[in-house]
Motif scaffolding. Structure first.
Motif, PDB file in Angstrom:
ATOM      1  N   LEU A 175      82.907   4.878  18.883  1.00 13.99           N
ATOM      2  CA  LEU A 175      83.486   5.166  17.565  1.00 13.99           C
ATOM      3  C   LEU A 175      85.007   5.193  17.639  1.00 13.99           C
ATOM      4  CD1 LEU A 175      83.192   5.998  14.604  1.00 13.99           C
ATOM      5  CD2 LEU A 175      82.905   8.358  15.365  1.00 13.99           C
ATOM      6  N   LEU A 176      85.549   5.785  18.685  1.00 12.28           N
ATOM      7  CA  LEU A 176      87.003   5.825  18.851  1.00 12.28           C
ATOM      8  C   LEU A 176      87.568   4.434  19.126  1.00 12.28           C
ATOM      9  CD1 LEU A 176      87.412   9.103  20.933  1.00 12.28           C
ATOM     10  CD2 LEU A 176      87.872   8.759  18.500  1.00 12.28           C
ATOM     11  N   GLU A 177      86.827   3.589  19.860  1.00 14.24           N
ATOM     12  CA  GLU A 177      87.297   2.224  20.096  1.00 14.24           C
ATOM     13  C   GLU A 177      87.404   1.449  18.785  1.00 14.24           C
ATOM     14  OE1 GLU A 177      84.702   0.423  22.887  1.00 14.24           O
ATOM     15  OE2 GLU A 177      85.280   1.724  24.552  1.00 14.24           O
ATOM     16  N   VAL A 190      90.879  -0.518  14.058  1.00 12.62           N
ATOM     17  CA  VAL A 190      91.320  -0.332  12.679  1.00 12.62           C
ATOM     18  C   VAL A 190      92.803   0.029  12.643  1.00 12.62           C
ATOM     19  CG1 VAL A 190      91.040   1.103  10.620  1.00 12.62           C
ATOM     20  CG2 VAL A 190      89.030   0.272  11.832  1.00 12.62           C
ATOM     21  N   VAL A 191      93.255   0.864  13.560  1.00 15.85           N
ATOM     22  CA  VAL A 191      94.682   1.213  13.623  1.00 15.85           C
ATOM     23  C   VAL A 191      95.524  -0.028  13.904  1.00 15.85           C
ATOM     24  CG1 VAL A 191      96.413   2.495  14.941  1.00 15.85           C
ATOM     25  CG2 VAL A 191      94.283   3.612  14.260  1.00 15.85           C
ATOM     26  N   THR A 205      88.194  -8.252  11.992  1.00 16.66           N
ATOM     27  CA  THR A 205      89.438  -7.682  12.515  1.00 16.66           C
ATOM     28  C   THR A 205      90.156  -8.664  13.417  1.00 16.66           C
ATOM     29  OG1 THR A 205      88.502  -5.446  12.414  1.00 16.66           O
ATOM     30  CG2 THR A 205      90.419  -5.773  13.831  1.00 16.66           C
ATOM     31  N   LEU A 225      87.106  -2.913   7.713  1.00 17.77           N
ATOM     32  CA  LEU A 225      87.069  -1.460   7.528  1.00 17.77           C
ATOM     33  C   LEU A 225      85.639  -0.926   7.428  1.00 17.77           C
ATOM     34  CD1 LEU A 225      89.975  -1.064   4.948  1.00 17.77           C
ATOM     35  CD2 LEU A 225      90.076  -0.805   7.434  1.00 17.77           C
ATOM     36  N   LEU A 282      83.964   0.838  10.806  1.00 13.62           N
ATOM     37  CA  LEU A 282      84.286   2.240  11.038  1.00 13.62           C
ATOM     38  C   LEU A 282      83.636   3.130   9.989  1.00 13.62           C
ATOM     39  CD1 LEU A 282      85.852   4.365  12.641  1.00 13.62           C
ATOM     40  CD2 LEU A 282      87.831   3.900  11.178  1.00 13.62           C
ATOM     41  N   THR A 326      80.981   6.034  10.873  1.00  9.03           N
ATOM     42  CA  THR A 326      81.261   7.414  10.479  1.00  9.03           C
ATOM     43  C   THR A 326      80.149   7.978   9.608  1.00  9.03           C
ATOM     44  OG1 THR A 326      83.632   6.931  10.568  1.00  9.03           O
ATOM     45  CG2 THR A 326      82.959   8.924   9.399  1.00  9.03           C
ATOM     46  N   TRP A 384      80.430   8.481  20.831  1.00  9.57           N
ATOM     47  CA  TRP A 384      81.750   8.898  20.357  1.00  9.57           C
ATOM     48  C   TRP A 384      82.840   7.995  20.921  1.00  9.57           C
ATOM     49  CZ3 TRP A 384      83.209  11.463  16.372  1.00  9.57           C
ATOM     50  CH2 TRP A 384      82.385  12.446  15.817  1.00  9.57           C
ATOM     51  N   ALA A 422      87.919   2.794  15.914  1.00  5.09           N
ATOM     52  CA  ALA A 422      89.074   3.376  15.219  1.00  5.09           C
ATOM     53  C   ALA A 422      90.380   2.772  15.725  1.00  5.09           C
ATOM     54  CB  ALA A 422      89.082   4.891  15.397  1.00  5.09           C
TER      55      ALA A 422
END
Length: 301
Positions: free
Chosen positions: A147-149, A154-155, A287, A241, A244, A248, A144, A151
């Motif tokens: 996964l947040l890293e 992507v932000v 990215t 993209l 991610l 997910t 998890w 994200a």
């Protein structure tokens, strides 16, 4: 005093000295150069501490590509015209740094002599699907967090797309740049593939491989390789993209199969991890390239 202790002491002083230069130099290019040198020395420090995975990530992303982004920003901002801080501001900053340093020293001094996590990771390593404990933690036990890293990356890309900074169009750097890129890029692709594959058993993985691929992409950009920029930008955006999205989908698929998000089926963990890392490698590389080249319609040399 042994040579090892002298080397470690010199390394620590080098990190502090380069960090001080990065904070005090009144030239943006010199500041970025000091920052990049600090990152390389920090990477060497992580290697001395027995953390080659962190050392690879620090050298490739923390020093290399982040330094390239800073150099691009320094070029756009132009010469530094800000006045030096007032004595009161400098004293307040020094006091804050001293308090933070004292807190860190206290935390390290009062920490337990033996960490609780290595035995737990070693006990569960056989069920993780990989033999590299770092990969096991990042993509199995604490997937998890990873996964947040992704994200966050992507932000960051979405912010660049929103702000639309000028695209980079490099000036001609000389006749040897393109031949150099033709040699470096294939080698970088092979190195990235090696880092990705060996990440299951040895230091390496998606972040390191993605940074190497991004470096190859920047070599092509700086070499002046001509391509259809709109098609390339759309392809890179899709790849950026996709990491991610694949991560997910893997989480949702594992929920459907095993009843646990990112809980891989028995005996198939390695295949899931390699599939996720393959998608993340391309996503991270795309990215980082887009963050460097910009996303706007305007152009800047």
């Amino acid at each position: 005093m042994s040579p090892v202790v002298l080397f470690d002491a010199a390394l620590a002083l080098g990190v502090l000295g380069c960090a001080a230069l990065a904070l005090t130099l009144r030239d943006r290019t010199g500041t970025v150069a000091a920052f990049m040198l600090t990152g390389l020395l920090v990477a060497l420090s992580w290697l001395r501490l027995g953390a080659p995975d962190v050392a690879l990530a620090e050298a490739a992303i923390g020093a290399g590509l982040t330094g390239a982004l800073f150099l691009r920003g320094a070029r756009r901002l132009g010469p530094l015209r800000a006045r030096p801080p007032a004595p009161a501001q400098a004293a307040a900053a020094a006091l804050g740094a001293a308090v933070l340093s004292a807190a860190l020293l206290w935390a390290f001094a009062t920490a337990p002599a033996e960490s609780l996590y290595p035995p737990r990771v070693a006990a569960a390593l056989e069920d993780s699907g990989v033999s590299n404990p770092v990969t096991a933690v990042l993509l199995n036990f604490r997937a998890w967090d990873t996964l947040l890293e992704i994200a966050v990356l992507v932000v960051a890309l979405l912010l660049v797309m929103t702000l639309s900074p000028p695209r980079v169009i490099p000036d001609k750097l000389g006749a040897l740049v393109q031949p150099f890129a033709r040699i470096v890029v294939p080698v970088a692709v092979l190195v990235a593939g090696h880092l990705l594959w060996q990440g299951a058993e040895a230091p390496g993985g998606a972040f390191q491989a993605g940074a190497v691929l991004a470096g190859a992409g920047l070599a092509l950009v700086l070499g002046g390789v001509r391509v259809d920029r709109r098609v390339l930008r759309r392809a890179l955006t899709a790849l950026a993209l996709a990491g991610l999205a694949v991560f997910t989908l893997a989480a949702l698929a594992s929920q459907a199969v095993t009843g646990a998000l990112l809980g891989y089926p028995d005996g198939q963990a390695k295949a899931w991890i390699i599939a996720i890392e393959g998608a993340l490698t391309l996503s991270i590389a795309a990215t980082l390239c887009l963050l460097f080249t910009g996303y706007g319609r305007r152009s800047a040399r």
